[in-house]
Design a protein around this motif. Structure first.
Motif, mmCIF file in Angstrom:
data_model
loop_
_atom_site.group_PDB
_atom_site.id
_atom_site.type_symbol
_atom_site.label_atom_id
_atom_site.label_comp_id
_atom_site.label_asym_id
_atom_site.label_seq_id
_atom_site.Cartn_x
_atom_site.Cartn_y
_atom_site.Cartn_z
ATOM 1 N N GLY A 39 0.812 -1.212 0.000
ATOM 2 C CA GLY A 39 0.000 0.000 0.000
ATOM 3 C C GLY A 39 0.844 1.259 0.000
ATOM 4 O O GLY A 39 0.474 2.277 -0.607
ATOM 5 N N GLY A 197 -6.586 -2.732 4.632
ATOM 6 C CA GLY A 197 -5.586 -3.158 3.672
ATOM 7 C C GLY A 197 -4.636 -4.140 4.336
ATOM 8 O O GLY A 197 -4.869 -4.592 5.471
ATOM 9 N N GLN A 380 -9.509 -2.018 -5.191
ATOM 10 C CA GLN A 380 -8.987 -2.464 -3.904
ATOM 11 C C GLN A 380 -9.873 -3.501 -3.226
ATOM 12 O O GLN A 380 -9.397 -4.234 -2.357
ATOM 13 C CB GLN A 380 -8.771 -1.261 -2.991
#
Length: 391
Positions: A39, A197, A380
């Motif tokens: 990320g 994430g 994502q």
């Protein structure tokens, strides 16, 4: 060799570049067997981090086989399998001796360190593939990489362990673990984590392993929220609830004991403060979008702790310093001291104490790395973690 190189905002491509060479006696050359898109790499892809140059080799999560060792390195030998920490550290300076390798004083060359002294007050450590502010070192999204101070950083991996089980020791597993450690979790505490994430998911896993009684994960991507839930977290979709109000309701009006900002400088959402931040960022009137940092400070209980593993690069305005002071909060952050945690976390993996692979969504050859970046940025929900195979 082939390597993924940076050519400007949203422009990365696989090029043929010179093979790395031994430069210093403590160097090693690694044939990379697995690397990943992080990320944090998206901050470079979005051109949010200064100090990038055309043709820079990207990537800071990688592992592989030692193919050459400098004459001053007695720790590694040809054929060793190693995971390489994203932090470059000498192992001998004041900070390394205090087990703070991410604050190493020697790994960022003097001609590069001056820029970070101006930006941050003191120079920062060198990092792989992460701009000339952090040394300009070639990254690991390539067929081979030079590893400075390789007698201190890399950890040897036993035979029979698949790359994917240990690859994330290079960054996101220790980063999630340190985020939970910085949250100062006491047994039974409630911990809220913004961002599901890869780092946020490892923070979920780590907080539970470190004794949290409840973990509440906040995101808006259904698949990422599902992964957090599968790992033991309660979940909140910030598109569906007012986060601070929901957290107060879930904690009998107290707020979480600790909050973790696993998002960093590019917060999403349509809150007024974030819209203003986005405009300022696009017009170069501001650097970071710290909406999540503000929200953690407002949401955490009085006397609580805010932990920030998310990357920030410059200056933040509208910082709720009044709430921070009046509530008596503790703020802990920093680049990850990867080398400090490697033996403990490798043992945890070998003993089967954690699943490090459930967030992997895609595996691509290095030649398709540009596609991986584009999808990791734009899709994502489906693209939770991308592994690249250079060979």
């Amino acid at each position: 060799m082939r390597a993924l190189t940076w050519h400007g905002k949203h422009n990365v491509q696989v090029d043929t570049v010179p093979d790395p060479q031994i430069v210093n006696p403590r160097d090693a050359i690694i044939k990379i067997t697995a690397t990943a898109i992080c990320g944090s790499d998206l901050h470079l892809y979005d051109s949010m981090i200064p100090g990038m140059s055309n043709g820079d080799i990207l990537g800071h999560e990688f592992m592989g086989e030692v193919v050459e060792v400098g004459r001053g390195n007695t720790s590694l030998k040809k054929g060793d399998r190693v995971v390489v920490p994203f932090v470059i550290a000498c192992g001998q300076c004041f900070f390394c001796e205090k087990s703070m390798p991410a604050a190493c004083d020697n790994s960022n060359p003097a001609d590069k360190a001056d820029a970070t002294e101006i930006a941050y007050g003191q120079s920062v450590a060198g990092l792989f593939g992460y701009s000339h502010l952090t040394g300009g070192f070639a990254g690991g999204q390539a067929e081979y990489a030079r590893v400075p101070y390789s007698d201190y950083g890399p950890i040897k991996i036993p035979d029979g362990i698949e790359d994917e089980k240990v690859l994330f020791l290079s960054d996101i597993f220790p980063t999630g673990w340190m985020a939970a450690e910085n949250a100062q979790i006491q047994p039974g505490d409630t911990v809220a984590i913004w961002g599901c994430g890869p780092v946020g998911l490892f923070a979920v896993k780590s907080a539970i392993l470190q004794g949290a009684g409840r973990v509440i994960a906040i995101d808006h991507h259904p698949n990422r929220l599902a992964l957090a839930k599968a790992n033991g977290a309660e979940v909140l979709n910030y598109h569906e609830v007012k986060v601070r109000e929901a957290l107060l309701e879930m904690t009998a009006g107290l707020g979480p004991d600790s909050c973790i900002d696993a998002v960093g400088m590019e917060s999403h959402g349509f809150s007024p403060d974030n819209i203003i931040d986005a405009v300022k960022q696009e017009t170069r009137l501001g650097t970071d979008r710290p909406h999540v940092l503000r929200e953690t400070i407002m949401a955490v209980r009085k006397g609580g702790t805010v932990s920030v593993p998310g990357v920030y690069g410059g200056f933040a305005d509208k910082f709720p310093v009044g709430a921070f002071m009046e509530k008596g909060l503790t703020l802990k952050t920093g680049q990850t001291h990867v080398q400090r945690y490697l033996p403990q976390l490798l043992q945890l993996i070998l003993e089967g104490g954690i699943d490090t692979t459930d967030l992997i969504s895609h595996r691509l050859p290095l030649e398709q790395a540009a596609e991986g970046y584009k999808n990791f940025k734009e899709n994502q929900n489906e693209w939770t973690k991308v592994i690249l195979k250079p060979h």
